[in-house]
Motif scaffolding. Structure first.
Motif, mmCIF file in Angstrom:
data_model
loop_
_atom_site.group_PDB
_atom_site.id
_atom_site.type_symbol
_atom_site.label_atom_id
_atom_site.label_comp_id
_atom_site.label_asym_id
_atom_site.label_seq_id
_atom_site.Cartn_x
_atom_site.Cartn_y
_atom_site.Cartn_z
ATOM 1 N N LYS A 169 13.761 -6.394 -23.985
ATOM 2 C CA LYS A 169 13.925 -5.783 -25.307
ATOM 3 C C LYS A 169 14.601 -6.756 -26.259
ATOM 4 O O LYS A 169 14.178 -6.934 -27.407
ATOM 5 N N GLN A 170 15.646 -7.413 -25.802
ATOM 6 C CA GLN A 170 16.390 -8.321 -26.679
ATOM 7 C C GLN A 170 15.600 -9.601 -26.955
ATOM 8 O O GLN A 170 15.631 -10.121 -28.073
ATOM 9 N N TRP A 171 14.895 -10.093 -25.966
ATOM 10 C CA TRP A 171 14.127 -11.328 -26.146
ATOM 11 C C TRP A 171 12.970 -11.145 -27.123
ATOM 12 O O TRP A 171 12.700 -12.019 -27.942
ATOM 13 N N ARG A 172 12.300 -9.991 -27.025
ATOM 14 C CA ARG A 172 11.059 -9.825 -27.790
ATOM 15 C C ARG A 172 11.159 -8.832 -28.942
ATOM 16 O O ARG A 172 10.332 -8.857 -29.864
ATOM 17 N N ARG A 173 12.178 -7.951 -28.900
ATOM 18 C CA ARG A 173 12.255 -6.893 -29.923
ATOM 19 C C ARG A 173 13.703 -6.640 -30.330
ATOM 20 O O ARG A 173 14.143 -5.498 -30.426
ATOM 21 N N TRP A 174 14.458 -7.733 -30.573
ATOM 22 C CA TRP A 174 15.842 -7.588 -31.045
ATOM 23 C C TRP A 174 15.833 -6.805 -32.350
ATOM 24 O O TRP A 174 15.139 -7.165 -33.291
ATOM 25 N N LEU A 175 16.616 -5.742 -32.412
ATOM 26 C CA LEU A 175 16.627 -4.891 -33.600
ATOM 27 C C LEU A 175 17.759 -5.315 -34.522
ATOM 28 O O LEU A 175 18.937 -5.235 -34.174
ATOM 29 N N GLY A 176 17.385 -5.767 -35.729
ATOM 30 C CA GLY A 176 18.373 -6.178 -36.712
ATOM 31 C C GLY A 176 18.987 -4.999 -37.431
ATOM 32 O O GLY A 176 18.498 -3.865 -37.361
ATOM 33 N N GLY B 70 16.757 -2.881 -39.523
ATOM 34 C CA GLY B 70 15.670 -2.167 -38.872
ATOM 35 C C GLY B 70 14.493 -3.041 -38.483
ATOM 36 O O GLY B 70 13.543 -2.556 -37.860
ATOM 37 N N GLN B 71 14.542 -4.317 -38.795
ATOM 38 C CA GLN B 71 13.454 -5.226 -38.461
ATOM 39 C C GLN B 71 13.618 -5.757 -37.047
ATOM 40 O O GLN B 71 14.720 -6.085 -36.615
ATOM 41 N N GLU B 72 12.489 -5.827 -36.310
ATOM 42 C CA GLU B 72 12.522 -6.369 -34.970
ATOM 43 C C GLU B 72 12.259 -7.876 -35.005
ATOM 44 O O GLU B 72 11.446 -8.354 -35.805
ATOM 45 N N ASN C 223 23.352 -8.358 -27.186
ATOM 46 C CA ASN C 223 23.326 -7.594 -28.434
ATOM 47 C C ASN C 223 24.482 -6.597 -28.382
ATOM 48 O O ASN C 223 24.405 -5.571 -27.711
ATOM 49 N N VAL C 224 25.545 -6.904 -29.097
ATOM 50 C CA VAL C 224 26.783 -6.121 -29.002
ATOM 51 C C VAL C 224 26.533 -4.640 -29.269
ATOM 52 O O VAL C 224 27.091 -3.768 -28.593
ATOM 53 N N ALA C 225 25.659 -4.349 -30.224
ATOM 54 C CA ALA C 225 25.416 -2.961 -30.596
ATOM 55 C C ALA C 225 24.718 -2.175 -29.493
ATOM 56 O O ALA C 225 24.778 -0.942 -29.476
ATOM 57 N N GLU C 226 24.056 -2.860 -28.551
ATOM 58 C CA GLU C 226 23.256 -2.163 -27.543
ATOM 59 C C GLU C 226 23.720 -2.408 -26.112
ATOM 60 O O GLU C 226 23.150 -1.839 -25.180
#
Length: 297
Positions: free
Chosen positions: A129-136, A139-141, A167-170
């Protein structure tokens, strides 16, 4: 004659001899040192698949390919006979339902029942998820792997060619926060691709051999996709530890004499997303017998 694998055996002995004994998150207890570095030269096609015990390299490569898909559910892994991530969702299922199901029965149900897999096979926003779809925050991946390949091809002198998974938030939503968390890349003037992998937490007996193999396979794929040659894999560890129930196994492995590292070759795929396990071949792998040890969850 000393080989690249002797670095790993030296580290095993260092942890055994000088490691600080502590009670860790799992309750098993560890003997650990802080800060270590190993260097492996991939330029001659050899890869650090350890020979002092059998490493199931196909499992490690399948795991890396799974990370690259961005998937975070163990169902796809189990369909490919990869069981190394089952312990964490199984523990959650047992804790929340009270059902002390056997691991194999749990895994079989994950494969057979998509709804059950969706509920109990999910690991949260882990590596893929973090490598390919990090959520900013907007809201942008962000596809860190695609961005890395673009830089390797077009700005190879950049010092910003890296991706990471912390990803600190996740982090709190993950079944297991990322251990091998930062991969940074460097292209030499001669067109060789180097990698520096930082691993914040390293299970030296069970985890590290898989991490070396997966990182090397990824480096070969990235080099191929960017038209580069593989260079050096530099592994750095933060908390490098042996679990207290792995000490005898570590002593056994440390006493074995390394053999020649094998060669890994891969058939070029159209993109980083198109590689399959059938594209990888390993030649000249002659390891000592496997060493069994329990995973700490």
């Amino acid at each position: 004659m000393r080989t690249a694998e002797h670095q790993y055996l030296d580290l095993l002995n260092h942890v055994l001899a000088t490691g600080d004994e502590r009670v860790d998150r799992t309750g098993v207890g560890t003997r650990s040192v802080f800060g270590a570095m190993l260097r492996f030269n991939l330029s001659d096609e050899t890869v650090p698949i350890l020979t002092t015990k059998r490493v199931y390299w196909k499992t490690a490569v399948k795991e890396m390919l799974w990370f690259l898909t961005g998937d975070t559910n163990i169902r796809a892994l189990l369909e490919n006979n990869v069981r190394i991530w089952s312990d964490w969702p199984l523990a959650t299922y047992r804790r929340e339902t009270g059902d002390q199901i056997e691991q194999r029965a749990f895994e079989d149900r994950i494969v057979a029942d998509p709804d059950f897999a969706a509920r109990w096979g999910e690991l949260g926003p882990v590596y893929g998820k973090q490598w390919r779809r990090w959520l900013g925050a907007d809201g942008q991946e962000h596809d860190q792997i695609a961005s890395l390949i673009d830089m390797l091809r077009n700005t190879p002198a950049s010092r910003r060619m890296l991706f990471h998974a912390w990803n600190v938030a996740e982090v709190g939503q993950m079944a297991l926060p990322p251990c091998h968390m930062i991969y940074q890349y460097h292209v030499t003037s001669g067109g060789r691709l180097n990698c520096l992998l930082y691993q914040r937490s390293c299970d030296l007996l069970l985890g590290a051999p898989f991490n070396f193999t997966g990182a090397a396979a990824l480096q070969l794929m990235l080099a191929q996709q960017a038209g580069l040659q593989p260079g050096e894999l530099v592994w750095t560890g933060g908390d490098v530890h042996l679990y207290s129930n792995h000490l005898e196994q570590a002593k056994l492995q440390a006493a074995r004499e390394p053999r020649a590292l094998p060669v890994m070759r891969l058939r070029k795929a159209e993109s980083i997303d198109a590689y399959r396990i059938e594209d990888f071949t390993v030649e000249g792998y002659d390891p000592h017998p496997p060493i069994q040890a329990e995973v700490a969850v």
